[in-house]
Design a protein around this motif. Structure first.
Motif, PDB file in Angstrom:
ATOM      1  N   PRO A 136      57.179  54.749  36.269  1.00  0.00           N
ATOM      2  CA  PRO A 136      56.864  53.148  36.242  1.00  0.00           C
ATOM      3  C   PRO A 136      55.512  52.924  35.630  1.00  0.00           C
ATOM      4  CG  PRO A 136      57.501  54.089  38.360  1.00  0.00           C
ATOM      5  CD  PRO A 136      57.485  55.091  37.367  1.00  0.00           C
ATOM      6  N   ILE A 137      54.481  53.898  36.060  1.00  0.00           N
ATOM      7  CA  ILE A 137      53.344  53.521  35.576  1.00  0.00           C
ATOM      8  C   ILE A 137      53.171  53.749  33.983  1.00  0.00           C
ATOM      9  CG2 ILE A 137      50.803  54.238  35.916  1.00  0.00           C
ATOM     10  CD1 ILE A 137      51.262  54.902  38.659  1.00  0.00           C
ATOM     11  N   GLN A 138      53.696  54.542  33.505  1.00  0.00           N
ATOM     12  CA  GLN A 138      53.805  54.837  32.141  1.00  0.00           C
ATOM     13  C   GLN A 138      53.971  53.622  31.640  1.00  0.00           C
ATOM     14  OE1 GLN A 138      56.312  57.737  30.722  1.00  0.00           O
ATOM     15  NE2 GLN A 138      55.190  59.677  31.206  1.00  0.00           N
ATOM     16  N   GLY A 139      54.886  52.772  31.773  1.00  0.00           N
ATOM     17  CA  GLY A 139      55.452  51.493  31.273  1.00  0.00           C
ATOM     18  C   GLY A 139      54.293  50.364  31.362  1.00  0.00           C
ATOM     19  N   ILE A 140      53.542  50.409  32.528  1.00  0.00           N
ATOM     20  CA  ILE A 140      52.318  49.310  32.656  1.00  0.00           C
ATOM     21  C   ILE A 140      51.304  49.703  31.854  1.00  0.00           C
ATOM     22  CG2 ILE A 140      51.008  48.537  34.297  1.00  0.00           C
ATOM     23  CD1 ILE A 140      52.836  49.178  36.596  1.00  0.00           C
ATOM     24  N   VAL A 141      50.864  51.211  31.811  1.00  0.00           N
ATOM     25  CA  VAL A 141      49.884  51.419  30.876  1.00  0.00           C
ATOM     26  C   VAL A 141      50.122  51.149  29.271  1.00  0.00           C
ATOM     27  CG1 VAL A 141      48.629  53.500  29.995  1.00  0.00           C
ATOM     28  CG2 VAL A 141      49.062  53.352  32.502  1.00  0.00           C
ATOM     29  N   GLU A 142      51.294  51.459  29.051  1.00  0.00           N
ATOM     30  CA  GLU A 142      51.633  51.284  27.537  1.00  0.00           C
ATOM     31  C   GLU A 142      51.468  49.852  27.304  1.00  0.00           C
ATOM     32  OE1 GLU A 142      55.590  52.513  26.578  1.00  0.00           O
ATOM     33  OE2 GLU A 142      55.151  52.943  24.504  1.00  0.00           O
ATOM     34  N   GLU A 143      52.102  48.881  28.080  1.00  0.00           N
ATOM     35  CA  GLU A 143      52.143  47.502  28.031  1.00  0.00           C
ATOM     36  C   GLU A 143      50.643  46.836  27.965  1.00  0.00           C
ATOM     37  OE1 GLU A 143      54.865  45.272  30.480  1.00  0.00           O
ATOM     38  OE2 GLU A 143      53.444  43.588  30.031  1.00  0.00           O
ATOM     39  N   THR A 144      49.980  47.389  28.801  1.00  0.00           N
ATOM     40  CA  THR A 144      48.735  46.736  29.096  1.00  0.00           C
ATOM     41  C   THR A 144      47.666  47.117  27.726  1.00  0.00           C
ATOM     42  OG1 THR A 144      48.237  47.184  31.363  1.00  0.00           O
ATOM     43  CG2 THR A 144      46.260  47.413  30.410  1.00  0.00           C
ATOM     44  N   LEU A 145      47.980  48.441  27.305  1.00  0.00           N
ATOM     45  CA  LEU A 145      47.074  48.910  26.132  1.00  0.00           C
ATOM     46  C   LEU A 145      47.706  48.196  24.756  1.00  0.00           C
ATOM     47  CD1 LEU A 145      46.662  52.855  26.561  1.00  0.00           C
ATOM     48  CD2 LEU A 145      45.237  50.936  26.990  1.00  0.00           C
ATOM     49  N   ILE A 189      36.496  59.593  27.710  1.00  0.00           N
ATOM     50  CA  ILE A 189      37.517  60.007  28.823  1.00  0.00           C
ATOM     51  C   ILE A 189      37.580  59.131  29.853  1.00  0.00           C
ATOM     52  CG2 ILE A 189      37.779  61.844  30.375  1.00  0.00           C
ATOM     53  CD1 ILE A 189      37.895  63.269  27.595  1.00  0.00           C
ATOM     54  N   VAL A 190      38.616  58.794  30.211  1.00  0.00           N
ATOM     55  CA  VAL A 190      38.786  57.914  31.395  1.00  0.00           C
ATOM     56  C   VAL A 190      39.893  58.597  32.170  1.00  0.00           C
ATOM     57  CG1 VAL A 190      39.734  55.688  32.184  1.00  0.00           C
ATOM     58  CG2 VAL A 190      38.721  55.728  30.110  1.00  0.00           C
ATOM     59  N   TYR A 191      39.306  58.816  33.439  1.00  0.00           N
ATOM     60  CA  TYR A 191      40.179  59.387  34.414  1.00  0.00           C
ATOM     61  C   TYR A 191      40.773  58.143  35.225  1.00  0.00           C
ATOM     62  CZ  TYR A 191      37.187  63.755  33.590  1.00  0.00           C
ATOM     63  OH  TYR A 191      36.318  64.597  32.944  1.00  0.00           O
ATOM     64  N   VAL A 192      42.064  58.553  35.948  1.00  0.00           N
ATOM     65  CA  VAL A 192      42.430  57.674  36.950  1.00  0.00           C
ATOM     66  C   VAL A 192      42.752  58.518  38.082  1.00  0.00           C
ATOM     67  CG1 VAL A 192      44.700  56.232  37.148  1.00  0.00           C
ATOM     68  CG2 VAL A 192      43.526  56.046  35.138  1.00  0.00           C
ATOM     69  N   SER A 193      42.509  57.925  39.413  1.00  0.00           N
ATOM     70  CA  SER A 193      42.569  58.945  40.605  1.00  0.00           C
ATOM     71  C   SER A 193      42.820  58.082  41.662  1.00  0.00           C
ATOM     72  CB  SER A 193      41.292  59.524  40.588  1.00  0.00           C
ATOM     73  OG  SER A 193      41.531  60.545  41.795  1.00  0.00           O
ATOM     74  N   GLY A 194      43.691  58.411  42.765  1.00  0.00           N
ATOM     75  CA  GLY A 194      43.774  57.841  43.887  1.00  0.00           C
ATOM     76  C   GLY A 194      42.878  58.569  44.982  1.00  0.00           C
ATOM     77  N   GLN A 200      40.640  46.536  33.893  1.00  0.00           N
ATOM     78  CA  GLN A 200      39.636  47.434  34.158  1.00  0.00           C
ATOM     79  C   GLN A 200      39.711  48.570  33.108  1.00  0.00           C
ATOM     80  OE1 GLN A 200      39.968  47.447  38.759  1.00  0.00           O
ATOM     81  NE2 GLN A 200      38.040  48.537  38.319  1.00  0.00           N
ATOM     82  N   LEU A 201      41.213  49.040  32.949  1.00  0.00           N
ATOM     83  CA  LEU A 201      41.141  50.263  32.038  1.00  0.00           C
ATOM     84  C   LEU A 201      41.077  49.906  30.577  1.00  0.00           C
ATOM     85  CD1 LEU A 201      42.822  52.688  31.303  1.00  0.00           C
ATOM     86  CD2 LEU A 201      45.181  51.543  31.204  1.00  0.00           C
ATOM     87  N   VAL A 202      41.435  48.458  30.217  1.00  0.00           N
ATOM     88  CA  VAL A 202      40.951  48.048  28.928  1.00  0.00           C
ATOM     89  C   VAL A 202      39.578  47.760  28.837  1.00  0.00           C
ATOM     90  CG1 VAL A 202      41.142  46.300  27.196  1.00  0.00           C
ATOM     91  CG2 VAL A 202      43.134  46.696  28.817  1.00  0.00           C
ATOM     92  N   THR A 203      38.770  47.719  29.598  1.00  0.00           N
ATOM     93  CA  THR A 203      37.088  47.573  29.596  1.00  0.00           C
ATOM     94  C   THR A 203      36.755  48.881  29.382  1.00  0.00           C
ATOM     95  OG1 THR A 203      37.067  45.352  30.799  1.00  0.00           O
ATOM     96  CG2 THR A 203      35.127  46.704  30.574  1.00  0.00           C
ATOM     97  N   ALA A 204      37.176  49.859  30.266  1.00  0.00           N
ATOM     98  CA  ALA A 204      36.604  51.025  30.479  1.00  0.00           C
ATOM     99  C   ALA A 204      36.976  51.820  29.064  1.00  0.00           C
ATOM    100  CB  ALA A 204      37.339  52.013  31.343  1.00  0.00           C
TER     101      ALA A 204
END
Lengths: 130, 130, 130, 130, 130, 130
Positions: free
Chosen positions: D16-25, D83-88, D113-117
């Motif tokens: 599900p997250i793959q889809g959100i990232v792809e769409e955001t980018l 490099i952008v790391y994503v972490s919980g 935040q992802l786009v700005t990073a």
């Protein structure tokens, strides 16, 4: 750690100041090549290849080239080369005539400012872009 | 908060790209004045006084002036003016031809990069020098 | 990745602007708590503990507290809390009244500037101090 | 200006997250290659040469390699790679396991935040080291 | 280059430390005006106009004014004035009480840290906002 | 101001260089614990708790641990600990092996660069993230 002193290229055409710069850099552990004109400095820079580690240049020089022009010529050969400008009257021109990631020292300045400026840019160049 | 959209001065001589830039900036909440040459942009900049908030300029322009030269001319009037260069082939010239505290976007770039670049420089200019 | 939208605390006493801010933040993926005075915002902040991730505050507020004072109160509880000030007339006061590592947005600004400012500070706070 | 969308390499193993990232980018104007493991991502990175412009990686991955290790492997080939790391849970490990000049996004984060990073690091890499 | 030593305004009410600061600054090439209270320092600052180049102030002072308050008063006259705070117990208050773009030195610190802090801020102020 | 000299942990296995580092740091006002291997340095670091203020480490060490590994071990205990790497041949590995917000000094370097690097990181750590 300190096999040889890092060599700084300095362009300064006033003799008393040449002495102060040379002494300040030597005390901080740097060696210096001090030239009186931009033309001489470019000749030395091109001949020595990668041996110089940074440029310190007065902005107003006696020859045909200004410090702004010498810095651009050096950066066109080495895009990461650290540049420190020294200026009295011309300080307000830095925003339009300076190169990116350079430092301008407004006269009068303390010797410690020169040493810190060179060190900041060398430390940046060796890695940390902050 | 948003009485009027901040006005961005854009120099871009390719018509399809003009449209994309205008739309990207409008979606982000910026207004834009898009000119085809550096000469026209400088005329508009000088006439409008303080109304433009940033410059976005292609480096290779059809007129006599390059993007590097337009940016220097604007900075000589307003030393804090935010500058974003857009470049394809000329990206390696930024270190010698760019002005301090500018950003270069290498083509191809995403619209979000343009918006972030302008916002970073405007946010800097309004205070935080980080 | 996006289990819940990061919650931004907003202090803004003009109703039309409240709507624009809320919509801008929502489109960017942030949730917002919008309050009309500094007193209300501090009450919410203290009650919610660690749930807010950043403060966006107008400088001139209708209550007794200014935006400068609210930011100082929040920073005294959480020294790393991201602060974005929004200001029209008071922009020149940031250098004396703002807290370190904050951003001031001068009105008028584009919605993208607000989103970039929050994102820059959150990305900083999560690690990179650049 | 925008001949092709800049290509981002993404490592994320939750669908599900793959889809959100792809769409955001995609909305920000980036293209993405989304892989489920570090091993696959390194294979793609090595095959594609210089075509990827940045890495976005979750820290905890299902394969043998962590996001920390993938980033080091990529940086050993390309020292300037963004490099952008994503972490919980692993956010506090960035100071010891992250590479220099990287950004960590703590979950949950907003798409902006992802786009700005990514944009901040690409804009840095193309010139301004700030 | 060094027609006159840049003059630093120092507020420090412990006499042995006054001596160490004065000597440290002198060795680095700075002159100093050392005052015992914030009130005296503001009087000198207002009388001297543009002659001081930076402020170094202890946070806890014997008079009515704290170092935080003196710095705000000076910044309200000169928004770019470099500020270095020196503090023992109060170090955690910087995030809420300090001004933007200032540096806090936690006691005990080395003389070199003081010299570097002043030089960094002066070099910033003369141009490079990095 | 200067009740005690800040203590720097140094890892360097060449004896002549140990002497130069110790003298350089002492002249700048720092005390130093100089160890010959990463293993010894970690032992000292863990025993002394919060007394060390920064690490200066050669990258290539005689023991089992490299400077990269020692820095990661220390940062996993203290995420804000200032790290300065010293390296000759290994300078290009910093981008993949270094930790965030560290500085690499390439050999040969001037003593002033070491002092500036430590001071920059300590001044950062005490507040200003610039």
């Amino acid at each position: 750690m300190l096999d040889a002193a890092p060599l700084i290229l300095v362009i300064e055409d006033e003799y008393p100041i040449q002495g102060i710069v040379e002494e300040t850099l030597a005390e901080a552990g740097f060696a210096s090549d001090i030239l009186s004109s931009g033309e001489e400095a470019l000749t030395i820079f091109r001949r020595n290849g990668k041996h110089h580690r940074a440029l310190v240049t007065d902005v107003n020089l006696k020859g045909r080239l200004s410090g702004w022009e010498v810095a651009r010529a050096i950066r066109s050969k080495d895009p990461d080369f650290p540049i420190v400008y020294v200026s009295g009257a011309a300080a307000d021109q830095w925003a339009s005539q300076g190169v990116p990631n350079s430092i301008l020292l407004e006269k009068p300045f303390a010797p410690a400012q020169l040493v810190t400026a060179i060190s900041q840019l060398l430390n940046l160049g060796s890695g940390q872009h902050t």
